[in-house]
Write a protein that holds these residues in place. Structure first.
Motif, mmCIF file in Angstrom:
data_model
loop_
_atom_site.group_PDB
_atom_site.id
_atom_site.type_symbol
_atom_site.label_atom_id
_atom_site.label_comp_id
_atom_site.label_asym_id
_atom_site.label_seq_id
_atom_site.Cartn_x
_atom_site.Cartn_y
_atom_site.Cartn_z
ATOM 1 N N VAL A 133 12.459 -57.937 41.607
ATOM 2 C CA VAL A 133 13.608 -58.414 42.371
ATOM 3 C C VAL A 133 14.319 -57.213 42.973
ATOM 4 C CG1 VAL A 133 15.805 -59.650 42.240
ATOM 5 C CG2 VAL A 133 13.854 -60.407 40.873
ATOM 6 N N CYS A 134 14.424 -57.210 44.310
ATOM 7 C CA CYS A 134 15.085 -56.112 45.023
ATOM 8 C C CYS A 134 16.556 -56.033 44.610
ATOM 9 C CB CYS A 134 14.966 -56.335 46.526
ATOM 10 S SG CYS A 134 15.726 -55.026 47.511
ATOM 11 N N THR A 135 17.054 -54.827 44.455
ATOM 12 C CA THR A 135 18.441 -54.629 44.029
ATOM 13 C C THR A 135 19.416 -54.756 45.186
ATOM 14 O OG1 THR A 135 18.213 -52.231 44.286
ATOM 15 C CG2 THR A 135 17.786 -53.156 42.105
ATOM 16 N N HIS A 136 18.928 -54.995 46.393
ATOM 17 C CA HIS A 136 19.816 -55.148 47.548
ATOM 18 C C HIS A 136 20.332 -56.583 47.632
ATOM 19 C CE1 HIS A 136 20.266 -55.621 52.133
ATOM 20 N NE2 HIS A 136 21.363 -55.063 51.686
ATOM 21 N N LEU A 137 19.437 -57.541 47.898
ATOM 22 C CA LEU A 137 19.863 -58.936 48.028
ATOM 23 C C LEU A 137 19.024 -59.904 47.207
ATOM 24 C CD1 LEU A 137 20.719 -59.211 51.833
ATOM 25 C CD2 LEU A 137 22.288 -59.084 49.906
ATOM 26 N N LYS B 41 1.362 -46.429 46.575
ATOM 27 C CA LYS B 41 2.057 -46.192 45.308
ATOM 28 C C LYS B 41 3.571 -46.360 45.467
ATOM 29 C CE LYS B 41 -1.327 -43.513 42.878
ATOM 30 N NZ LYS B 41 -1.802 -44.451 41.938
ATOM 31 N N GLU B 42 3.957 -47.507 46.061
ATOM 32 C CA GLU B 42 5.372 -47.802 46.213
ATOM 33 C C GLU B 42 5.597 -49.307 46.279
ATOM 34 O OE1 GLU B 42 6.362 -45.655 49.814
ATOM 35 O OE2 GLU B 42 6.134 -47.451 51.029
ATOM 36 N N PHE B 43 6.831 -49.695 45.960
ATOM 37 C CA PHE B 43 7.263 -51.076 46.081
ATOM 38 C C PHE B 43 7.896 -51.234 47.461
ATOM 39 C CE2 PHE B 43 7.404 -50.189 41.547
ATOM 40 C CZ PHE B 43 6.829 -51.322 40.983
ATOM 41 N N TYR B 44 7.648 -52.381 48.098
ATOM 42 C CA TYR B 44 8.177 -52.625 49.436
ATOM 43 C C TYR B 44 8.911 -53.962 49.446
ATOM 44 C CZ TYR B 44 8.278 -53.878 54.368
ATOM 45 O OH TYR B 44 8.685 -54.275 55.622
ATOM 46 N N CYS B 45 10.134 -53.961 49.972
ATOM 47 C CA CYS B 45 10.903 -55.189 50.134
ATOM 48 C C CYS B 45 10.855 -55.582 51.611
ATOM 49 C CB CYS B 45 12.348 -55.001 49.698
ATOM 50 S SG CYS B 45 13.323 -56.509 49.927
ATOM 51 N N PRO B 46 10.203 -56.703 51.938
ATOM 52 C CA PRO B 46 10.072 -57.100 53.330
ATOM 53 C C PRO B 46 11.362 -57.630 53.960
ATOM 54 C CG PRO B 46 9.077 -58.751 51.915
ATOM 55 C CD PRO B 46 9.502 -57.611 51.033
ATOM 56 N N CYS B 47 12.355 -57.961 53.170
ATOM 57 C CA CYS B 47 13.592 -58.534 53.724
ATOM 58 C C CYS B 47 14.348 -57.541 54.610
ATOM 59 C CB CYS B 47 14.508 -59.013 52.612
ATOM 60 S SG CYS B 47 13.842 -60.403 51.691
ATOM 61 N N HIS B 48 14.545 -56.333 54.111
ATOM 62 C CA HIS B 48 15.320 -55.338 54.860
ATOM 63 C C HIS B 48 14.669 -53.965 54.836
ATOM 64 C CE1 HIS B 48 18.390 -58.447 53.936
ATOM 65 N NE2 HIS B 48 18.642 -58.266 55.209
ATOM 66 N N ASP B 49 13.340 -53.940 54.677
ATOM 67 C CA ASP B 49 12.566 -52.704 54.728
ATOM 68 C C ASP B 49 12.971 -51.708 53.638
ATOM 69 O OD1 ASP B 49 10.418 -51.344 55.858
ATOM 70 O OD2 ASP B 49 11.721 -50.131 57.136
ATOM 71 N N PRO C 219 18.181 -50.204 52.391
ATOM 72 C CA PRO C 219 19.517 -50.490 51.874
ATOM 73 C C PRO C 219 19.657 -50.675 50.368
ATOM 74 C CG PRO C 219 18.583 -52.462 52.824
ATOM 75 C CD PRO C 219 17.595 -51.343 53.072
ATOM 76 N N PRO C 220 18.580 -50.725 49.555
ATOM 77 C CA PRO C 220 18.811 -50.947 48.117
ATOM 78 C C PRO C 220 19.740 -49.883 47.531
ATOM 79 C CG PRO C 220 16.490 -51.210 48.603
ATOM 80 C CD PRO C 220 17.137 -50.665 49.846
ATOM 81 N N PRO C 221 20.778 -50.325 46.806
ATOM 82 C CA PRO C 221 21.760 -49.375 46.279
ATOM 83 C C PRO C 221 21.343 -48.664 44.991
ATOM 84 C CG PRO C 221 22.423 -51.606 45.759
ATOM 85 C CD PRO C 221 21.179 -51.709 46.584
ATOM 86 N N ILE C 222 20.507 -49.300 44.189
ATOM 87 C CA ILE C 222 20.116 -48.723 42.902
ATOM 88 C C ILE C 222 18.619 -48.947 42.681
ATOM 89 C CG2 ILE C 222 22.393 -48.966 41.826
ATOM 90 C CD1 ILE C 222 21.399 -51.525 40.488
#
Length: 149
Positions: A91-95, A106-114, A127-130
């Motif tokens: 679960v992305c820490t942004h939204l 070798k990375e996690f990618y959040c498609p919602c806000h890159d 934009p993830p804060p943490i």
């Protein structure tokens, strides 16, 4: 017919008191409805209170492999490297969108806000804060256990 300057007064730049009170009440109702709707659409889960450990055979997780499990109602990625085992919330820490593990990068990618996280869950970009939430994981015998035993 002549008009004097006082016979056509300019409208006031201020909002009348009645409209001001109506706007204030409407704003409060909208905020309440928005909060209620958000709690229904995106319920919060506290994994540390509700989570029970999840176990699976070590043979299902080869070195360099990953496995998705549900821990405390949260999709969790368990990864095995030659050095260690790690378990991260997906679960992305942004939204709260679900992130994807991209093994080739070798990375996690959040498609919602890159948003991007490295293999240790730390924020790389976006934009993830943490960092991603990390869960305890261990090997006991031939069993992998996510969570506190």
């Amino acid at each position: 017919m002549t008009t004097t300057p006082d016979s056509n007064p300019k409208p006031s730049a201020f909002v009348p008191r009645r409209q001001f009170i109506q706007l204030g009440l409407l704003s409060m109702v909208a905020a309440w409805v928005g909060t209620w709707l958000q709690t229904r659409l995106f319920p919060s889960t506290n994994a540390s209170q509700e989570a029970t450990p999840v176990s699976f055979p070590l043979s299902e997780l080869p070195v360099g492999g990953t496995k998705v499990v549900t821990y405390g109602g949260i999709f969790t990625l368990v990864m095995r490297t030659p050095e260690s085992l790690r378990a991260f919330s997906l679960v992305c820490t942004h939204l709260g969108c679900l992130v994807e593990w991209q093994g080739n990068k070798k990375e996690f990618y959040c498609p919602c806000h890159d948003g991007r996280y490295d293999e240790f869950g730390d924020v790389l970009a976006g934009p993830p804060p943490i960092p991603l939430e990390q869960f305890p994981v261990q090997i006991v015998g031939d069993t992998v256990t996510v969570g506190e035993i």
